[in-house]
Design a protein around this motif. Structure first.
Motif, mmCIF file in Angstrom:
data_model
loop_
_atom_site.group_PDB
_atom_site.id
_atom_site.type_symbol
_atom_site.label_atom_id
_atom_site.label_comp_id
_atom_site.label_asym_id
_atom_site.label_seq_id
_atom_site.Cartn_x
_atom_site.Cartn_y
_atom_site.Cartn_z
ATOM 1 N N ASP A 228 -6.498 7.901 -0.120
ATOM 2 C CA ASP A 228 -5.123 8.281 0.224
ATOM 3 C C ASP A 228 -4.381 8.789 -1.010
ATOM 4 O O ASP A 228 -3.604 9.735 -0.928
ATOM 5 C CB ASP A 228 -4.359 7.095 0.820
ATOM 6 N N ARG B 145 0.807 -1.223 0.000
ATOM 7 C CA ARG B 145 0.000 0.000 0.000
ATOM 8 C C ARG B 145 0.835 1.265 0.000
ATOM 9 O O ARG B 145 0.579 2.210 0.728
ATOM 10 C CB ARG B 145 -0.936 -0.012 1.197
ATOM 11 N N ARG B 146 1.870 1.253 -0.806
ATOM 12 C CA ARG B 146 2.705 2.453 -0.880
ATOM 13 C C ARG B 146 2.446 3.225 -2.171
ATOM 14 O O ARG B 146 2.279 2.644 -3.235
ATOM 15 C CB ARG B 146 4.179 2.082 -0.814
ATOM 16 N N GLY C 260 -16.095 3.285 -10.759
ATOM 17 C CA GLY C 260 -16.512 4.621 -11.171
ATOM 18 C C GLY C 260 -16.561 5.559 -9.984
ATOM 19 O O GLY C 260 -15.564 5.758 -9.308
ATOM 20 N N GLY C 261 -17.749 6.093 -9.718
ATOM 21 C CA GLY C 261 -17.908 7.066 -8.654
ATOM 22 C C GLY C 261 -18.617 8.281 -9.222
ATOM 23 O O GLY C 261 -18.751 8.406 -10.437
ATOM 24 N N ARG D 64 -12.912 5.620 1.018
ATOM 25 C CA ARG D 64 -12.140 5.628 2.262
ATOM 26 C C ARG D 64 -11.508 4.270 2.519
ATOM 27 O O ARG D 64 -10.587 4.147 3.309
ATOM 28 C CB ARG D 64 -13.040 5.967 3.453
ATOM 29 N N GLY E 293 -21.640 8.349 2.244
ATOM 30 C CA GLY E 293 -21.868 7.520 3.426
ATOM 31 C C GLY E 293 -23.198 6.789 3.348
ATOM 32 O O GLY E 293 -23.568 6.067 4.268
ATOM 33 N N LEU F 3 -25.515 11.894 9.854
ATOM 34 C CA LEU F 3 -24.505 12.693 9.159
ATOM 35 C C LEU F 3 -24.860 14.181 9.078
ATOM 36 O O LEU F 3 -24.035 14.998 8.687
ATOM 37 C CB LEU F 3 -24.250 12.132 7.750
ATOM 38 N N GLU G 246 -2.935 12.575 -1.491
ATOM 39 C CA GLU G 246 -1.545 12.818 -1.875
ATOM 40 C C GLU G 246 -1.495 13.688 -3.142
ATOM 41 O O GLU G 246 -0.702 14.629 -3.229
ATOM 42 C CB GLU G 246 -0.851 11.468 -2.123
ATOM 43 N N GLY H 44 -23.343 2.854 3.731
ATOM 44 C CA GLY H 44 -22.958 2.470 5.085
ATOM 45 C C GLY H 44 -24.040 2.786 6.105
ATOM 46 O O GLY H 44 -24.186 2.100 7.108
ATOM 47 N N ALA H 45 -24.793 3.843 5.851
ATOM 48 C CA ALA H 45 -25.793 4.271 6.829
ATOM 49 C C ALA H 45 -27.049 3.427 6.789
ATOM 50 O O ALA H 45 -27.873 3.488 7.693
ATOM 51 C CB ALA H 45 -26.138 5.743 6.594
ATOM 52 N N HIS I 220 -19.591 -2.189 -10.395
ATOM 53 C CA HIS I 220 -19.260 -3.116 -9.312
ATOM 54 C C HIS I 220 -18.773 -4.467 -9.815
ATOM 55 O O HIS I 220 -18.235 -5.261 -9.058
ATOM 56 C CB HIS I 220 -20.467 -3.319 -8.390
#
Lengths: 395, 484, 436
Positions: free
Chosen positions: B117, B95-96, B150-151, B137, B324, B264, B121, B327-328, B416
């Motif tokens: 992350d 994970r670098r 995607g997203g 996350r 979120g 939230l 960066e 998850g909620a 997915h």
């Protein structure tokens, strides 16, 4: 946990290991949109294992010796502190460290040795606090939780705390009869010991329900998050439940209270670049992130340079750095990479465990000796700035 | 397969005891990825570098043990499950972020790097990594590559496949090679394009060179609140048709708001039927002008309110509500089944109506939060797996919703992956010949039959019928005929 | 019956409507080779039937579109049948509000753009000779144009495809939706495969709305090197530029002859931006400011003939002077100047330079080149991650230098893929990378 609950797996040393390897940093609570109270679940699971005597024997004996026999007793802690001081002053520590003897005999003891604080003159709570008079007009009365480690490892942080609040018109006292807050016991699953300590602290700090202090101050994040849970901890204790809730409602982290109060802007310049490590139990458990930064940014001359992922755990995690020293060291190595990639000359945090851990990290990883060897607490910097500002006024 | 014990010992010899997980109680957390299906691996291996991955694959091949790559396990299609047991290779230790090349706007990363992350960066250099799945996350770049993730922000920027330049790949025979180039579309077959989205069935990515994009100088995020889903989806169609390409165009419905809002504090009104999140970005003048035009369009569909986030904190809060959301859902029901259908954008309003109708008919609460601008739906059917018959009902309803998407000219998964979960539906959109061509491509990567087996393609030797009666049932109900 | 044995009569017996007259076949000449016959197809079924027959008789087939890039690639190992798809030029499906379109492979890019323009949409691909170049051909070549930094290449806009496999089996990949991971991404595999895996017959693209404003500006420079340096500064300062091209004086003059009058036949920097009027101006201004800071002090020249000007420059890729050799270099953008220095040092007579600074693309022309020089250039450019291809050259030189350059570590997989899709090797044999 569900596997244990529905009987798919049994409690075993391997299962225990998984639970023990959790830092309980509670970053997962920040992340979870369903607000699963992981910290509480974890403590309950560990408590279940502890009360049912499922721990390995050796671990149980050490726990009873240290956690039940040492931490709850301020005098024994002070004694241990003096012992440590002797060990360091006589030069035995540096000799031992150089020889590497300890590492050969017991790597674990060597890890503990690497983490040991530089023993200082302990903080005698009430005596010292009483000597510092608040500026007038008096705005509030607060009571300081001194804790088990802080008076020994970081007595100056306490002194600074009392001075800072005095400077802001808050009278701070610190009853001698208070004990360790019990956070480490609760995290570890020794829920009975934790409850006993909680009850004694409630008696010591809030003897009368009619006369509560305006705030119960705490400058250690790990303790703070636990103290705020006293209500939950003693919810089934008929005689204490209500008092515990009232107590918990008054608990304030020092940064939180400073910002709430509106603290006097410091004027003394400190020309220094610092970086701030969010203590897990401040950021994730108490959701306090901006207050310490507000304090730091108020100091003239001070530059706050954020590291990558400031809210990632440093690996201290209470007694984790000792119990799970291998993982802890790996977590610390990553943390130090982030710390050292900033231009900071000093690292600042909000919890004694983190300070000890980061100090060890600086000693091990800061090869260029670029950083100040000791990390600091934001409140100490604020105190320093106040002092410098006041001196200038006299000059 | 020889004895698993011998396999475990050999794996331990190769990468060390601490990196091999094989006790029953330890395997438990690897049997699951958030979908309904389960898979029971025999052993988990956690490599630290490319050489580890190569030797793990070779050892597994020696024992004829299936290999399943795994990232963060957030794919929600069963792709990371060990469907036939064997070895799960967990990439989380790699994970670098190895390099950020600011001048050429690229990043060289290991596959276990968490998406967010890398984003953080890149942000230090005024750059961004465009694909931003809602699970960013946790989800890893390697997993994103496997699923062509995607997203919300892929509406303007494209999905993962548009952002990967080169890969270090360990193929199913344990050979290591770089594919792709430092620059785009250089001569040779587009091997990178084949590997991205191949769901970990042809090899394991051990390094990736990805593109970074410049960060826009200004952003405006708008929230539009509607009293009916139909109004909201008509507004979506109108925005798309207007010729503006928003950076993101998302819809969240009432059920989702009920889960998200209390924890939230995003500011979505609890009694609204649907809210839209629309984001425009670019130079300030463009954001101002486009923002005003989008607002005008949103206002044509009788919203209760359209408001803009005025500062980054407010903007983040709105996005927290979207990202979120899945998850909620745990607050409403303990389990959810997320569908990932995608339809031509003009079909969106009708398909949404059908989704609500189907959910109601099966007596299942459904929460919708999805990439409306792309036509990519995510109906989440909520249930409690402990309730007898609930899982079957959910699977039936899910199959019916997928059929509606296919009949509307769409596809069964937008981001997915087909995974374990939807493989029996692949014949709904592809003929035998199409699937044979895909299998031919897979075969080019070596002995891939046991490499993440039982994924994407229906049937498969030894995959059994477990967990697939429901699909067979569906096919019997709606017809096996390929859509094309 | 093997292909060598089939005469004109034999072909006529196999297919109806076949062209065997060698005078008419000359339009399909590739590297001096004439096919034995040519078939002009109008439907998917016809392509399937021809491939099936070709498979049975082991005939080497070369699919052909607009015949603009027949010079690209190694000389074919064998060449029996030219499969002319230019007649398959219909729109199959177009719902403007979905922002997707499906068209047959023989439709020209220009026709498609005209069709889309009526709905205010476009497909963001640059390609030389777009009046003739077909969608199938553009995708088979699979390269992005001068704006590939901003828009990518065909692979980035393709969402679905129908192909006929070498053996005549029709297959489909992708779909009609803009986001799709249902099954492997076969359209990506076929895009850029130079017709070696199957015949592309139908393509589905996602589309973009036409920008409200499209702007172009040119600044002259004293030398090509100065223009390139300015281009690099501009690309860095204005990352949202969608075109940033430097031209040498010959290139400018050639483009001028094709209609790009704003270049004034001098070394020039050409910038393009689009979006809303104000935003495009803002981006262009950022780029210009950087170019000025880099030393370009001439007047700004603009034109309303944006598409024509841009296309004139893009067309230069196919406007090589007679007998000249055109080279193409792809390199990470930050290395472009160093790569250009290497090239100009080893090729002092090179001319007609064109560089897309933000995309890391460089085109140049030489009258003659030695195979050893190409080899030594590749050695020197390798460490910069530069890839040098020889675009148009005499067959002898092509054979001597391997126009694609070293095939790299993925070659094994590429051969495997070819083996899977065209085991007989009848599609475009020998023309692609590493002898595929």
């Amino acid at each position: 946990m569900r596997g244990l609950d529905n009987g798919r797996i049994e409690w075993s040393p391997r299962v225990q290991q998984h639970f023990d390897q959790c830092l309980q940093c509670r970053a997962c609570e920040t992340a979870c949109p369903s607000k699963v109270p992981y910290g509480r679940l974890m403590e309950a699971t560990r408590a279940e294992a502890f009360t049912q005597n499922k721990w390995p024997r050796r671990q149980r004996i050490i726990w009873r010796l240290v956690m039940r026999g040492l931490f709850p007793y301020p005098r024994r802690m002070r004694l241990a502190g003096y012992g440590l001081k002797l060990y360091q002053m006589t030069g035995i520590q540096s000799l031992v460290r150089k020889s590497g003897l300890l590492r050969r005999l017991s790597p674990k003891l060597a890890d503990i040795d690497a983490l040991s604080p530089v023993a200082d003159k302990p903080f005698y709570a009430n005596r010292e606090a009483a000597q510092i008079a608040p500026t007038q007009p008096l705005r509030a009365r607060a009571r300081l939780i001194t804790g088990c480690m802080m008076p020994l490892a970081y007595p100056d942080t306490h002194r600074a705390t009392v001075r800072v609040f005095a400077r802001n018109g808050v009278a701070v006292d610190a009853p001698e009869s208070q004990l360790c807050c019990g956070a480490l016991h609760a995290h570890g699953g020794d829920i009975e010991a934790a409850r006993n300590l909680a009850r004694q602290n409630i008696d010591a700090l809030t003897p009368q329900t009619s006369d509560l202090p305006d705030a119960i101050l705490i400058n250690a994040a790990g303790c703070g998050s636990h103290l705020k849970e006293y209500g939950h901890l003693l919810r089934n204790d008929a005689s204490y439940a209500e008092r515990a809730t009232a107590f918990a409602a008054r608990v304030r982290d020092v940064h939180e209270y400073l910002v709430e109060l509106g603290f006097a802007p410091p004027r003394g310049r400190i020309e220094r670049t610092v970086t701030y490590q969010d203590s897990c139990h401040l950021s994730h458990a108490q959701n306090i992130r901006s207050a310490p930064r507000d304090v730091l940014r108020s100091i003239p001359g001070l530059t706050l340079e954020e590291m990558r992922k400031p809210d990632k755990c440093c690996g201290s995690a209470g007694i984790y750095s000792v119990v799970q020293s291998d993982i802890s060291k790996r977590v610390l190595a990553e943390k130090m990479e982030d710390v050292l990639s900033t231009n900071a000359e000093q690292v600042c945090t909000a919890n004694p465990g983190c300070m000890l851990q980061l100090d060890a990290g600086i000693a091990r990883f800061d090869d260029e000796r670029r950083m100040m060897p000791r990390s600091t607490h934001a409140i100490e910097l604020l105190d320093e700035s106040y002092k410098l500002g006041d001196q200038e006024q006299f000059d | 397969m020889k004895t698993p014990t011998a396999l475990v010992h050999e794996l331990i010899d190769a990468i060390g005891e601490a990196a091999v997980v094989w006790h029953d109680e330890d395997l438990l957390v690897y049997e699951y990825d958030g979908t309904i299906d389960r898979g029971n691996p025999d052993v988990i291996a956690l490599p630290a570098n490319t050489e580890d991955v190569a030797s793990l694959i070779k050892i597994a091949n020696k024992y004829d043990a299936p290999v399943t790559p795994r990232g963060a396990g957030t794919g929600l299609s069963g792709g990371a499950l060990a469907a036939k047991g064997g070895v799960i290779i967990g990439m989380n230790r790699m994970r670098r972020i190895l390099n950020i090349d600011v001048e050429n706007k690229t990043a060289l990363v290991q596959p276990g790097v968490v998406n967010l992350d890398l984003g953080a960066e890149a942000e230090r250099y005024e750059l961004a990594y465009a694909p931003d799945p809602s699970s960013q996350r946790a989800c890893t770049i390697g997993g994103n590559i496997a699923e062509n993730a995607g997203g919300p922000h892929t509406l303007a920027w494209g999905t993962t496949t548009n952002h990967v330049l080169a890969l270090e790949l360990v193929t199913a025979d344990g050979e290591v090679q770089w594919i792709g180039h430092d620059t785009r579309d250089e001569p040779g077959y587009d091997l990178v394009g084949c590997v991205v989205g191949s769901e970990g069935t042809v090899g394991i990515v051990t390094q990736a060179l990805v593109r970074l994009v410049p960060r826009p100088s200004a952003v405006r995020t708008m929230l539009a609140i509607y009293d009916s889903v139909r109004q909201a989806s008509n507004a979506v169609s109108a925005v798309v048709a207007s010729g503006i390409v928003p950076a993101a165009l998302e819809m969240i419905d009432k059920m989702t708001i009920a889960a998200v809002e209390p924890v939230l504090n995003t500011g979505f009104p609890l009694d609204a039927e649907a809210v839209l999140l629309v984001e425009v970005d670019g130079p300030q003048s463009q954001v101002d002008a486009e923002g005003a035009r989008v607002e005008g369009i949103l206002n044509r569909f009788e919203p209760r309110e359209v408001r803009s986030a005025t500062d980054p904190i407010e903007r983040e809060q709105l996005w927290a509500g979207r990202k979120g959301a899945i998850g909620a859902l745990g607050q409403i029901m303990p389990n959810y089944y997320l569908l990932d259908g995608v339809v031509p954008r003009t079909k969106l309003p009708d398909v949404l109506d059908a989704v609500y109708e189907i959910a109601e008919r099966y007596r299942l609460p459904v929460a919708n939060m999805f990439h409306a601008g792309d036509g990519n739906l995510h109906p989440c059917l909520l249930f409690d797996e402990r309730e007898p018959g609930a899982t079957e009902r959910v699977l039936d309803a899910g199959g019916e919703i997928m059929r509606v998407c296919v009949d509307a000219g769409g596809a069964i998964t937008g981001e997915h992956g087909v995974g374990l979960e939807k493989r029996d539906y692949l014949p709904w959109i592809f003929s035998e010949a199409d699937m044979d061509a895909m299998k031919a491509l897979r075969a080019a990567f070596g002995p891939t039959e046991n490499f993440n087996p039982c994924k994407i393609f229906p049937k498969g030797h030894g995959c059994g019928e477990a967990g697939h009666q429901h699909a067979q049932h569906q096919i019997a109900k709606f017809g096996p005929k390929a859509f094309v | 019956m093997a292909s060598a044995d089939i005469g004109a009569a034999g072909f006529a017996a196999l297919f109806d409507d076949l062209e065997t007259d060698s005078a008419r076949l000359s339009r399909y000449t590739i590297d001096g080779l004439l096919p034995k016959a040519a078939a002009t197809v109008h439907s998917l079924a016809e392509v399937a039937r021809i491939q099936s027959i070709a498979t049975d008789h082991d005939l080497a087939v070369i699919p052909i579109g607009g015949r603009t890039m027949l010079g690209l690639g190694m000389p074919p190992r064998r060449y029996d049948l030219a499969l002319d798809l230019a007649g398959m030029n219909q729109i199959v499906d177009y719902e403007p509000n979905d922002f997707t379109i499906t068209a047959q492979a023989g439709m020209t890019l220009a026709d498609l753009q005209r069709h889309l323009a009526t709905n205010g949409q476009f497909l963001p691909l640059d390609h030389p000779r777009f009046e003739r170049a077909t969608l199938g051909g553009i995708c088979a070549v699979g390269r992005g144009g001068l704006r590939r930094n901003a828009f990518g290449g065909p692979r980035d806009w393709l969402i679905g495809m129908r192909m006929i496999k070498a053996d005549g089996t029709p297959i489909t990949g992708g779909g009609r939706v803009v986001k799709n991971v249902s099954g492997y991404d076969l359209p990506k595999l076929f895009a850029g495969s130079l017709g070696t895996l199957g015949v592309i017959v139908e393509l589905t693209f996602k589309l973009r709305p036409q920008p409200a404003s499209d702007q172009i500006v040119a600044l002259n420079a004293p030398t090509f090197e100065a223009a390139l340096a300015a281009a690099q500064s501009a690309a860095k300062a204005a990352p949202f530029l969608n075109g940033c091209v430097a031209l040498s004086s010959e290139a400018a003059a050639n483009a001028g002859a094709l209609g790009a009058s704003i270049l004034h036949d001098q070394p020039a920097l050409l910038l393009r931006a689009n979006g809303l009027e104000s935003a495009a101006s803002e981006v262009l201004a950022q780029g210009l400011q950087a170019a000025r800071a880099a030393g370009l002090d001439g007047p700004e020249r603009t034109t309303s003939a944006i598409v024509e000007t841009w296309q004139a420059v893009a067309d230069l890729e196919l406007q090589t002077s007679r007998q000249h050799i055109r080279l193409r270099l792809g390199v990470p953008p930050a290395q472009l100047i160093r790569a250009q220095q290497i090239l100009s040092r080893q090729l002092p007579d090179a001319s007609s330079w064109i560089a897309a600074a933000d995309s890391g693309l460089l085109f140049l022309e030489v009258a003659a080149i030695d195979a050893d020089v190409i080899k030594s250039l590749r050695n020197e450019l390798g460490p910069l991650q530069g890839r040098l291809t020889v675009e148009t050259a005499q067959p002898e030189l092509k054979q001597a230098v391997n126009i694609w350059g070293p095939s790299g570590p993925g070659a094994r997989l590429m051969h495997n893929i070819k083996e899977q899709f065209d085991p007989q090797g009848i599609l475009n044999p020998g023309r692609f990378i590493d002898g595929i």
